[in-house]
Design a protein around this motif. Structure first.
Motif, PDB file in Angstrom:
ATOM      1  N   GLU A 175       0.771  -1.073   0.022  1.00 59.91           N
ATOM      2  CA  GLU A 175       0.083   0.047  -0.041  1.00 59.91           C
ATOM      3  C   GLU A 175       0.848   1.184   0.053  1.00 59.91           C
ATOM      4  OE1 GLU A 175      -2.743  -0.185   3.302  1.00 59.91           O
ATOM      5  OE2 GLU A 175      -3.595  -2.015   2.765  1.00 59.91           O
ATOM      6  N   SER A 176       0.159   2.236  -0.126  1.00 61.01           N
ATOM      7  CA  SER A 176       0.908   3.685  -0.420  1.00 61.01           C
ATOM      8  C   SER A 176       1.318   3.965   1.114  1.00 61.01           C
ATOM      9  CB  SER A 176       0.056   4.753  -0.911  1.00 61.01           C
ATOM     10  OG  SER A 176       0.683   5.831  -0.785  1.00 61.01           O
ATOM     11  N   LYS A 180       8.256   1.463   0.555  1.00 58.33           N
ATOM     12  CA  LYS A 180       8.756   0.747  -0.709  1.00 58.33           C
ATOM     13  C   LYS A 180      10.092   1.319  -0.859  1.00 58.33           C
ATOM     14  CE  LYS A 180       4.874   1.044  -3.045  1.00 58.33           C
ATOM     15  NZ  LYS A 180       3.953   1.570  -2.109  1.00 58.33           N
ATOM     16  N   GLU A 246       5.368   3.191  -8.861  1.00 59.79           N
ATOM     17  CA  GLU A 246       4.031   3.121  -9.678  1.00 59.79           C
ATOM     18  C   GLU A 246       4.058   2.641 -11.007  1.00 59.79           C
ATOM     19  OE1 GLU A 246       0.481   5.334  -8.874  1.00 59.79           O
ATOM     20  OE2 GLU A 246       1.416   6.091  -7.008  1.00 59.79           O
ATOM     21  N   ASN A 287       1.479   0.115  -5.741  1.00 61.22           N
ATOM     22  CA  ASN A 287       0.569   0.013  -4.690  1.00 61.22           C
ATOM     23  C   ASN A 287      -0.732  -0.778  -5.188  1.00 61.22           C
ATOM     24  OD1 ASN A 287      -0.690   2.042  -6.264  1.00 61.22           O
ATOM     25  ND2 ASN A 287      -0.675   3.730  -4.633  1.00 61.22           N
ATOM     26  N   GLU A 515       7.572   6.943  -1.854  1.00 61.73           N
ATOM     27  CA  GLU A 515       7.253   6.014  -1.088  1.00 61.73           C
ATOM     28  C   GLU A 515       7.848   5.697   0.324  1.00 61.73           C
ATOM     29  OE1 GLU A 515       3.817   4.973  -2.937  1.00 61.73           O
ATOM     30  OE2 GLU A 515       4.192   4.043  -1.207  1.00 61.73           O
TER      31      GLU A 515
END
Length: 515
Positions: A175-176, A180, A246, A287, A515
């Motif tokens: 998830e955001s 990451k 992304e 995400n 992220e």
């Protein structure tokens, strides 16, 4: 988890007094009756939990000076507060030269000891944060810099350490806001490419017509407006690591060129006569589930299998709540130093319990921002529930505190106000809209997360005002990530850009948070 204090003293009475004092300060205590036992603790599996050592200088067998010497030889940097009944200047100078942080004379007052312990912990936290920032910027960040103590993240770290030993393509999913990019940087810093270029590209933040030029570069005159030669991100990352955040947002035509770059190790800048060979390590992040995009026909299946060679999934913060106390202390130390509030050094048990109970839909990024705001609002040494009004409202189900930001247009970009305790009014169930205020009644505030349907006169607000509000809220909630905002609002990205411009909203220049 709060750091524990290692108490080293051969006198059992003194050990017991110090242990009780440390517990009253709110810390855990570990006791050792001599130097050898203390070194066994400092070299043992629980050494990471030790924040400060309170060390007696005069002890049989291995004395305090010997412990300091052995700690320095072993590279143990935990701050040491030495204490003795003989406060001669030679003893003080010798212990400080040996690496002691502070010196106290028996019998030390509890107030003096507490100040010394807390100062030592703050200095250690600041030194660690400065070192982490330096490693972050130099590309030498490692997995030891990741603040965690949870089993799910230990698995992530083990996978990352294995991936760092090769140049295998890595796909990081999560998830955001789960961290990451931090994991990607740790992989780079633990590999043979450490200190080489680490180039981050947020694929969702680039307009579709510029993606190819930004990634692969272009030659002078390749198209209208190309007045100079441009080196793309792939060439910038030559010899290092390219991090595509992304990656699922890449247009289909760019996906083809990315596939070729992975297969052949060369790229085709726009307008170039021949391909350019590049040496890069690719780490992708998303995400969303790329497999779902493949099934929807929005992502190439062959590219998916090229990227998904070594998948790493990072769990959300709600699934690793053990990390919250460490993260909170980490952010307190950082923001207290940045904001010039070095007296802010802890969080109350009630506030910590509240933070542990919250779901954190924005994950670590949301926690970071909540602590940042709390440090700015705090006037004491300890963060309390009053400094987290939005979290308190959502966890306790009470009416919106008067200090929490309103979602009304006039207050959407205003600064934070002083918080107050939640009002004792009846809670508003989050799944139902609140009752509308009576006409002319502007005294009632809209609960956090809802839009006002009526204006101050009791009439329905125009559609364009409501639409502007929801776009503004979405921009704030998703931190300006235009691709995510457009997806959640179910409108095209070009339509979103146009509405942002027409309504005069403030879209961030960097409309994609890291992220």
């Amino acid at each position: 988890m709060t750091k524990r204090i290692l108490i080293v003293d051969d006198d059992p009475v003194q050990r017991r007094l110090l242990e009780e004092a440390v517990k009253r300060f709110g810390f855990g205590a570990v006791v050792a009756d001599g130097g050898e036992q203390a070194l066994a603790v400092l070299n043992g599996p629980d050494a990471a939990d030790i924040g400060v050592v309170v060390l007696d200088i005069v002890m049989p067998d291995l004395d305090g000076m010997g412990v300091l010497t052995r700690m320095r030889e072993a590279g143990i940097t935990i701050p040491v507060i030495v204490q003795t009944g003989q406060g001669g200047i030679d003893t003080v100078v010798g212990s400080m030269r040996a690496g002691a942080y502070d010196f106290v004379v028996k019998p030390v007052s509890p107030e003096r000891l507490e100040v010394s312990i807390r100062n030592a912990l703050k200095v250690t936290a600041l030194e660690g944060e400065v070192s982490r920032i330096k490693r972050f910027r130099s590309g030498t960040l490692t997995f030891s810099d990741i603040v965690t103590s949870s089993p799910p993240m230990e698995r992530v770290i083990r996978l990352g350490e294995r991936a760092a030993t090769s140049n295998i393509p890595i796909l990081i999913e999560g998830e955001s806001g789960v961290g990451k990019e931090m994991v990607a940087r740790a992989i780079q810093g633990s590999s043979e490419r450490a200190a080489r270029p680490f180039v981050t590209v947020n694929c969702g933040a680039i307009p579709d017509n510029l993606v190819e030029s930004i990634l692969f570069g272009h030659e002078k005159g390749a198209f209208t407006g190309a007045v100079d030669k441009h080196i793309g991100k792939f060439q910038e990352a030559n010899g290092g690591t390219l991090f595509l955040d992304e990656v699922g947002e890449l247009p289909a035509e760019v996906q083809v060129k990315l596939l070729r770059a992975l297969q052949e190790g060369e790229i085709d800048p726009i307008g170039a006569r021949r391909p350019v060979t590049v040496d890069f390590r690719l780490i992708s992040a998303t995400n969303r589930r790329l497999l779902d995009l493949v099934k929807e026909g929005r992502f190439r299946e062959d590219l998916y299998y090229r990227l998904n060679v070594f998948p790493i999934w990072i769990p959300p913060l709600r699934d690793r709540r053990e990390d919250i106390p460490k993260l909170v202390q980490h952010f307190i130390a950082r923001f207290a130093a940045e904001e010039g509030k070095r007296y802010v050094n802890s969080v109350s048990p009630a506030a910590m319990q509240m933070l542990m109970a919250y779901e954190w839909p924005g994950n670590i990024r949301q926690l970071e921002n909540a602590v940042f705001r709390a440090v700015v609002l705090c006037d004491g040494e300890c963060l309390t529930e009053d400094e987290f009004p939005q979290i308190a409202y959502q966890t306790q189900g009470s009416a919106q505190p008067t200090g929490s930001p309103s979602l009304e247009p006039a207050a959407a970009h205003g600064g934070p106000s002083e918080p107050s305790r939640p009002a004792a009014s009846a809670p508003v169930p989050p799944q139902h809209a609140p009752a509308a205020p009576a006409p002319g009644d502007s005294s009632r505030q809209t609960p956090f997360g809802f839009l006002r349907a009526l204006d101050d006169t009791g009439h329905v607000r125009p559609v364009d005002e409501v639409e502007a509000d929801i776009i503004r809220i979405a921009l704030d909630h998703y931190r300006g990530r235009m691709a995510e905002v457009a997806r959640r609002l179910k409108i095209g990205r070009s339509t979103l850009y146009r509405k942002v411009r027409d309504y005069g909203l403030d879209a961030p220049a960097d409309d994609e948070a890291a992220e």
